[in-house]
Design a protein around this motif. Sequence first.
Motif, PDB file in Angstrom:
ATOM      1  N   GLN A   9       0.826  -1.205   0.000  1.00 19.15           N
ATOM      2  CA  GLN A   9       0.000   0.000   0.000  1.00 19.15           C
ATOM      3  C   GLN A   9       0.861   1.257   0.000  1.00 19.15           C
ATOM      4  N   ASP A  10       0.630   2.108  -0.990  1.00 20.39           N
ATOM      5  CA  ASP A  10       1.226   3.461  -1.056  1.00 20.39           C
ATOM      6  C   ASP A  10       2.745   3.429  -0.864  1.00 20.39           C
ATOM      7  N   LEU A  11       3.397   2.456  -1.471  1.00 20.26           N
ATOM      8  CA  LEU A  11       4.832   2.245  -1.244  1.00 20.26           C
ATOM      9  C   LEU A  11       5.668   3.215  -2.081  1.00 20.26           C
ATOM     10  N   THR A  12       6.574   3.909  -1.397  1.00 18.14           N
ATOM     11  CA  THR A  12       7.550   4.745  -2.095  1.00 18.14           C
ATOM     12  C   THR A  12       8.947   4.299  -1.686  1.00 18.14           C
ATOM     13  N   ALA A  13       9.890   4.480  -2.607  1.00 17.63           N
ATOM     14  CA  ALA A  13      11.277   4.104  -2.328  1.00 17.63           C
ATOM     15  C   ALA A  13      12.215   5.044  -3.064  1.00 17.63           C
ATOM     16  N   ARG A  14      13.387   5.241  -2.472  1.00 15.25           N
ATOM     17  CA  ARG A  14      14.395   6.141  -3.037  1.00 15.25           C
ATOM     18  C   ARG A  14      15.759   5.458  -3.092  1.00 15.25           C
ATOM     19  N   TYR A  15      16.564   5.909  -4.019  1.00 12.14           N
ATOM     20  CA  TYR A  15      18.002   5.666  -3.997  1.00 12.14           C
ATOM     21  C   TYR A  15      18.640   7.037  -3.855  1.00 12.14           C
ATOM     22  N   GLY A  16      19.052   7.380  -2.633  1.00 13.47           N
ATOM     23  CA  GLY A  16      19.552   8.732  -2.385  1.00 13.47           C
ATOM     24  C   GLY A  16      18.443   9.739  -2.662  1.00 13.47           C
ATOM     25  N   GLY A  53      12.572  -7.068   1.915  1.00 10.96           N
ATOM     26  CA  GLY A  53      13.404  -6.499   2.966  1.00 10.96           C
ATOM     27  C   GLY A  53      14.823  -6.166   2.587  1.00 10.96           C
ATOM     28  N   LEU A  54      15.158  -6.271   1.298  1.00 10.34           N
ATOM     29  CA  LEU A  54      16.518  -5.949   0.867  1.00 10.34           C
ATOM     30  C   LEU A  54      16.726  -4.449   0.650  1.00 10.34           C
ATOM     31  N   HIS A  55      15.634  -3.733   0.488  1.00 14.72           N
ATOM     32  CA  HIS A  55      15.713  -2.277   0.338  1.00 14.72           C
ATOM     33  C   HIS A  55      14.623  -1.658   1.204  1.00 14.72           C
ATOM     34  N   SER A  56      14.953  -0.603   1.896  1.00 12.90           N
ATOM     35  CA  SER A  56      13.991   0.020   2.807  1.00 12.90           C
ATOM     36  C   SER A  56      13.047   0.948   2.055  1.00 12.90           C
ATOM     37  N   ALA A  57      11.753   0.726   2.270  1.00 13.14           N
ATOM     38  CA  ALA A  57      10.766   1.634   1.708  1.00 13.14           C
ATOM     39  C   ALA A  57      10.820   2.967   2.453  1.00 13.14           C
ATOM     40  N   LYS A  58      10.588   4.048   1.719  1.00 15.62           N
ATOM     41  CA  LYS A  58      10.547   5.369   2.347  1.00 15.62           C
ATOM     42  C   LYS A  58       9.215   5.573   3.054  1.00 15.62           C
ATOM     43  N   GLU A  59       8.125   5.240   2.374  1.00 12.35           N
ATOM     44  CA  GLU A  59       6.784   5.368   2.925  1.00 12.35           C
ATOM     45  C   GLU A  59       5.947   4.185   2.464  1.00 12.35           C
ATOM     46  N   GLY A  60       4.787   4.001   3.103  1.00 11.30           N
ATOM     47  CA  GLY A  60       3.887   2.927   2.718  1.00 11.30           C
ATOM     48  C   GLY A  60       4.145   1.660   3.514  1.00 11.30           C
ATOM     49  N   THR A  61       3.361   0.630   3.226  1.00  9.57           N
ATOM     50  CA  THR A  61       3.444  -0.612   3.993  1.00  9.57           C
ATOM     51  C   THR A  61       3.445  -1.836   3.091  1.00  9.57           C
ATOM     52  N   VAL A  62       4.056  -2.899   3.618  1.00  5.70           N
ATOM     53  CA  VAL A  62       4.013  -4.226   3.004  1.00  5.70           C
ATOM     54  C   VAL A  62       3.461  -5.184   4.050  1.00  5.70           C
ATOM     55  N   GLU A  63       2.366  -5.854   3.719  1.00  3.60           N
ATOM     56  CA  GLU A  63       1.798  -6.877   4.596  1.00  3.60           C
ATOM     57  C   GLU A  63       1.952  -8.234   3.939  1.00  3.60           C
TER      58      GLU A  63
END
Length: 245
Positions: A9-16, A53-63
Amino acid sequence: MGKTILKVQDLTARYGPIQVLHGINLQVSEGEIVSLLGANGAGKTTLLNCICGLHSAKEGTVEFDGQEITRIPAEKVVRQGMAHVPERRQIFSTLSVEDNLWLGASHRMREAGKQVILQEIDQIYQRFPILRERKRQMGGTLSGGQQQMLAIGRALLSKPKLLLLDEPSLGLAPLIAKEILQIVQEIRDQWGTTVLLVEQNAIGALAVSDRAYVLQTGTVMLEGTAKEIVSDSRVQSAYLGKAHA
């Protein structure tokens, strides 16, 4: 359709400073094969890495299986029943085929016992006879297709409820790639394992999938059944090599 085993849900991720995923929403039900399609750079691998779990999400959730796992370390996610076969397989090239397989079951050894693991390795050999023939060979001496079979077999030995596959046909000859995707379907049909598949071979992936999500620059551009996706003119133009009608 079974219960929802994976919900993003509403997952965001960044590299730097670069945002790679922009509010991704998806779900996978038990017993499904779901494909993630998209061009290079669409964010498919980053999404898989956030899920496992190999990369940290910035926002949002994983169930996963009813529990939030958004910021749980990858090794704990494996223990909860998720297995990840990464892009380019990443087997242990200096270990034998059989040692690679044992490593797949290593976290289950104390609970299951050696005899049970041996029986399960034999089941892998029954499904992939070439691995039995090559069980004493170093993993790095196998062909690309054989390495992919080994990586899948190793993942199955963790007894996953959900198997994440990242580009399993990458770099393989067309006939071998087709065989690998057929194996993905067998994993679901015969082993009962739910599969989330990242694949650039859109035609091959859709042929074995129940549903699919199409990613474009870190957003879900399209979702639907495999039949709906394959008939969409945008997908035909962008990913299946067909011009707009």
